[in-house]
Write an enzyme that holds these catalytic residues in place. Structure first.
Site, PDB file in Angstrom:
ATOM      1  N   GLY B  65       0.798  -1.227   0.000  1.00 58.33           N
ATOM      2  CA  GLY B  65       0.000   0.000   0.000  1.00 58.33           C
ATOM      3  C   GLY B  65       0.825   1.269   0.000  1.00 58.33           C
ATOM      4  CB  CYS B  66       4.203   2.095   0.423  1.00 56.77           C
ATOM      5  SG  CYS B  66       5.211   3.571   0.540  1.00 56.77           S
ATOM      6  CD  GLU B  67       2.940   5.354  -6.505  1.00 57.06           C
ATOM      7  OE1 GLU B  67       1.893   4.688  -6.554  1.00 57.06           O
ATOM      8  OE2 GLU B  67       3.811   5.336  -7.406  1.00 57.06           O
ATOM      9  CB  SER B  68       7.808   5.493  -2.402  1.00 62.29           C
ATOM     10  OG  SER B  68       7.319   5.637  -1.093  1.00 62.29           O
TER      11      SER B  68
END
Lengths: 403, 150
Positions: B65-68
């Site tokens: 769930g982390c874009e990075s």
């Protein structure tokens, strides 16, 4: 209507966030909705709400008339040749899935499906699933170094006689416009069916499906100032008629018994279940809204703004723009050199500037650009030069902070 | 991509000595009077965090769930929990640093009592801790509390 009056159709843009005006540059994700759209939906619920088709009472007749009149509006707007060629869906993704599902029995093992290298995942994954079901192969149409579709590579791939070519009209991540008339003609000459994802096009270009001559054209309402939860599948009548319905049940049947069910005619055959009636009414209002903007020469206004945005970004140091051509529409994609797009997005958000940062549901495109993602600023009919100036100013602050 | 998960190659000291930050740095962020100052300090924190060797940037350790990309490893030493983490985005890494400042070397009971929402509210960064944010902080908090629960 003046541009200021147009802007007043979007009260959300006048709101203050923590005492600051909102700078909304994320229209490509979803556009804001004009009052005429929300009002049309409100009026429908307050005065006309009833289920459509098979009307047994006055309200239902009225609701059906309104619902069907939007089909007629869209037929004219897209220049389709028959009412039955307009199918209401829940959006672009569903529409592409309906086609991919519906073609299953017409696709054979080793058939070739070509997909635009810049396509949105919604125009990739349904074809992969179709290929899995049928043993067909999905091949990406490569892009040139300036991110346009590689026409030579496309011609070579067409020589392999694909059964279907799926293209974007406008790339959602970069805003590049595909020459869909020419591409469709080439695909057709090679014997392929054509589907065009118009999700990022319909708000920014005049679309004429007969002049494009594609077999299917799909888009969503919410990116063209209409509500979420509604979209359109246009298809040539005989192509739509070949599709096996993805959803079965109410509305789409002719007769049902426990031993045998027969399906009804288009368009109902592909509209199983109670449709998103109020959303369709809202979509009709959005089409009228877009037609009313003709006097403002709104597409020229957008083109000027987008070029201004590209130039202002290019004037910054240490910035990479991706496929930023002067004839693009709607969006510009960029990264600050050596900075992660998410850091840039968070710091812009602190300044109440709304853009999108990520892979933009186009991971294969990001891979071909060799980046994990990028920032995307996008404009709409309500965007002003002040929005762009404010964004650039905010980006200066971001650069300063990141140094 | 690396073949074997690197968790086993880490020494206990890698965990115990990972976080080289001082508590007052979090307090200073909490007291920052404008957002620029807050985020500048956040990025300072991220600079002081140890950068993961490529072998530790393993998909098995990715925070969902982390874009990075962000990676986290956990180890329990005695009755205390230790975490090492990194992210390719600077602000996310700063947020991780703040979270670890609050959680590193804590007992299971302490971690179970830890209220991330309260803590980030105190830091003036409550907006960053939301399941709808793509910065992964929310998922990381869940990872930490799940680790504490086992």
């Amino acid at each position: 209507m003046t541009h200021a009056e147009l802007r007043n159709q979007f009260p959300i843009l006048n709101q203050q966030v923590d005492g600051h005006a909102l700078c909304y540059l994320d229209t490509a994700a979803t556009s804001q909705k004009p009052l005429v759209v929300t009002e049309a939906m409100r009026q429908f619920y307050l005065q006309t709400n009833a289920n459509v088709h098979r009307a047994a009472h006055r309200l239902s007749t009225e609701a059906t008339e309104q619902y069907e009149s939007v089909r007629s509006q869209l037929m004219h707007w897209l220049n389709a040749s028959r009412l039955e060629e307009i199918i209401f869906t829940h959006g672009t993704t569903e529409a592409i899935n309906m086609v991919a599902h519906g073609l299953t029995e017409h696709i054979n093992p080793n058939d070739l499906i070509l997909v635009d290298g810049s396509a949105h995942h919604a125009n990739i994954v349904p074809w992969q699933q179709l290929a899995k079901r049928t043993g067909a192969t999905v091949t990406a149409i490569p892009l040139t170094t300036d991110c346009r579709l590689d026409r030579d590579a496309f011609r070579q791939l067409l020589a392999e006689k694909p059964v279907l070519v799926a293209l974007s009209h406008v790339s959602n991540a970069l805003g590049i416009v595909n020459p869909v008339v020419e591409l469709t003609a080439e695909a057709k000459a090679a014997g392929a069916l054509t589907l065009i994802d118009g999700a990022q096009a319909v708000a920014h270009l005049n679309v004429d499906v007969q002049s494009i001559d594609c077999d299917f054209y799909v888009f969503s309402g919410h990116k063209m100032y209409g509500p979420t939860g509604v979209g359109v599948l246009y298809g040539k009548y005989h192509q739509l008629d070949r599709l096996q319905p993805m959803l079965t049940g109410g509305e789409m049947i002719k007769t049902v018994s426990f031993s045998r069910t027969t399906f009804g005619q288009l368009p109902n055959r592909l509209e199983a279940g109670t449709p998103a009636i109020a959303e369709v009414i809202g979509l009709g209002a959005a089409v009228r809204f877009m037609q009313s903007l003709i006097t403002l020469d709104i597409f020229a206004h957008e083109a000027t703004l987008l070029q201004y945005l590209q130039q202002q970004l290019q004037a910054l140091d240490d910035i990479h723009l991706y496929g930023a051509h002067p004839d693009n529409v709607g969006v510009v994609a960029f990264n600050l050199a050596d900075e992660h797009h998410q850091d840039v997005g968070i710091l812009l958000d602190q300044q109440h500037v709304a853009i999108r940062c990520g892979h933009h549901c186009a991971m294969p495109l990001m891979a071909s650009l060799d980046i994990p993602g990028c920032c995307r600023a996008s404009i709409g009919v309500y965007t002003t030069k002040q929005d762009i100036d404010r964004f650039i100013e905010a980006l200066h602050s971001v650069k300063e902070l990141l140094e | 991509m690396n073949s074997a998960p690197p968790q086993t190659k880490l020494n206990d000291s890698d965990f115990q000595e990972f976080l080289q930050l001082q508590q007052h740095q979090a307090e200073s962020i909490a007291q920052a009077t404008n957002w620029q100052d807050k985020y500048r300090q956040l990025m300072q924190l991220s600079k002081q965090m140890t950068k993961f060797a490529p072998s530790l940037q393993h998909d098995d350790a990715l925070v969902q769930g982390c874009e990075s990309k962000a990676w986290v490893y956990h180890r329990k030493l005695g009755n205390k929990h230790y975490f090492i983490a990194d992210s390719e985005a600077r602000i996310v890494k700063g947020l991780i640093a703040l979270l670890l400042l609050a959680c590193q070397g804590k007992t299971t009971e302490e971690l179970q009592r830890f209220d991330a929402r309260d803590h980030f509210h105190y830091l003036g960064l409550e907006g960053q801790l939301s399941p709808s944010r793509a910065n992964g902080l929310y998922a990381l908090v869940n990872t930490i509390q799940a680790a504490a629960a086992c």
